[in-house]
Design a protein around this motif. Structure first.
Motif, PDB file in Angstrom:
ATOM      1  N   HIS A  48      44.799   3.264 128.176  1.00  0.00           N
ATOM      2  CA  HIS A  48      44.971   3.779 129.524  1.00  0.00           C
ATOM      3  C   HIS A  48      43.932   3.159 130.449  1.00  0.00           C
ATOM      4  O   HIS A  48      42.888   2.692 130.001  1.00  0.00           O
ATOM      5  CB  HIS A  48      44.846   5.319 129.515  1.00  0.00           C
ATOM      6  CG  HIS A  48      45.790   5.969 130.447  1.00  0.00           C
ATOM      7  ND1 HIS A  48      45.469   6.249 131.738  1.00  0.00           N
ATOM      8  CD2 HIS A  48      47.072   6.387 130.286  1.00  0.00           C
ATOM      9  CE1 HIS A  48      46.495   6.821 132.343  1.00  0.00           C
ATOM     10  NE2 HIS A  48      47.474   6.920 131.485  1.00  0.00           N
ATOM     11  N   LYS A  49      44.211   3.179 131.718  1.00  0.00           N
ATOM     12  CA  LYS A  49      43.345   2.520 132.690  1.00  0.00           C
ATOM     13  C   LYS A  49      41.969   3.182 132.789  1.00  0.00           C
ATOM     14  O   LYS A  49      40.962   2.502 132.934  1.00  0.00           O
ATOM     15  CB  LYS A  49      44.040   2.554 134.048  1.00  0.00           C
ATOM     16  CG  LYS A  49      43.427   1.701 135.105  1.00  0.00           C
ATOM     17  CD  LYS A  49      44.299   1.714 136.347  1.00  0.00           C
ATOM     18  CE  LYS A  49      43.806   0.763 137.378  1.00  0.00           C
ATOM     19  NZ  LYS A  49      44.641   0.768 138.573  1.00  0.00           N
ATOM     20  N   PHE A  50      41.907   4.506 132.692  1.00  0.00           N
ATOM     21  CA  PHE A  50      40.657   5.224 132.921  1.00  0.00           C
ATOM     22  C   PHE A  50      40.093   5.845 131.649  1.00  0.00           C
ATOM     23  O   PHE A  50      39.253   6.732 131.721  1.00  0.00           O
ATOM     24  CB  PHE A  50      40.862   6.316 133.978  1.00  0.00           C
ATOM     25  CG  PHE A  50      41.298   5.774 135.302  1.00  0.00           C
ATOM     26  CD1 PHE A  50      40.422   5.048 136.082  1.00  0.00           C
ATOM     27  CD2 PHE A  50      42.578   5.973 135.752  1.00  0.00           C
ATOM     28  CE1 PHE A  50      40.819   4.539 137.291  1.00  0.00           C
ATOM     29  CE2 PHE A  50      42.986   5.464 136.959  1.00  0.00           C
ATOM     30  CZ  PHE A  50      42.108   4.744 137.735  1.00  0.00           C
TER      31      PHE A  50
END
Length: 93
Positions: free
Chosen positions: A32-34
């Motif tokens: 995931h990006k974060f």
């Protein structure tokens, strides 16, 4: 019986045939990006640990975000008062 336990996903040690080991990480890894900024993502620990981590993330103050939320709320209240034709002259003498 394990009614409340989540089943762990199986992990396979698979390396692609044309894997470039000079790059960073596995190109087939879904991330995931974060995820690197979250403390709640990761190992499947207990419910209490997840809840405590979520509370710690929530308690970190972000003054810019708080100010932005207050400004947006004030604008929405003024728009609502304008729509219902509220007379603001009662606040001013």
């Amino acid at each position: 019986m394990g009614l409340l336990k989540l089943r762990k996903n199986k992990k396979y040690n698979y390396t692609p045939r044309y894997y470039d080991d000079k790059g960073e990480g596995n190109p087939y890894e879904i991330k995931h990006k974060f995820d690197e900024f979250r403390t709640t993502v990761g190992s499947n620990s207990g419910l209490k640990t997840k809840f405590n981590n979520a509370l710690e993330d929530y308690k970190k103050p972000d003054k810019a975000a708080n100010r932005r939320i207050l400004i947006i709320a004030a604008i929405l209240v003024l728009v609502f008062l304008f729509i219902i034709d509220f007379d603001l002259s009662i606040f001013f003498s």
